[in-house]
Design a protein around this motif. Structure first.
Motif: not given
Length: 163
Positions: A104-117
């Protein structure tokens, strides 16, 4: 009451069997815990490997962007722009694979990464658009062709006027 030899042997074997069962139970619990820890490590290593692949794709995408900027031929620019699109598709596929197995923590981080990407991709689209204009190289090509002839004509006219 006296213990007979048979009773002593039976109780000794019973104690050995009981201790063996206790040792087996503890070993089974510890082995199960070790197996769970191993599975956690394998899962984490898989996520790290996929994240490294995604990082590699990002570096390839940036390299293709640089190549678009440095290319002087239209065919090369188009090829590198197409390469960027393919790499983006691979990176998004890789991100979805990581997201499917993430914590779940990784999913939050990946959501942020997608926004920046996505923001980076918008900037990169503009860089590619400006890179395909290639105004410096086009100006040099124009100058080498029509510009040199125009300059020579002006020099000749000036020389004739001054003579």
């Amino acid at each position: 009451m006296r213990f007979t030899v048979k009773a002593k042997l039976a109780s000794a074997f019973g104690a050995v069997v009981a201790l063996s069962m206790l040792t087996g139970g503890v070993a089974f619990i510890k082995l199960s815990s070790l197996a769970e820890t191993g599975q956690g490590l394998v899962s984490r290593a898989t996520r790290i490997d996929k994240a490294a692949d995604m990082q590699n794709l990002l570096l390839r995408q940036i390299r293709a962007e640089k190549n678009v900027i440095l290319a002087t031929a239209d065919a090369d620019m188009a090829r590198y722009a197409d390469e960027i699109k393919k790499i983006r598709a691979e990176a998004l596929r890789e991100r979805e694979e990581i997201y499917a197995i993430a914590t779940p923590t990784g999913k939050q981080m990946l959501t942020k990464v997608l926004t920046v990407y996505e923001a980076m991709n918008k900037v990169q689209d503009e860089v590619v658009r400006l890179g395909t204009l290639n105004s410096n190289a086009r100006a040099l090509q124009f100058w080498a062709g029509d510009g040199a002839a125009a300059e020579a004509a002006v020099k000749d006219a000036l020389d004739a006027g001054l003579a």
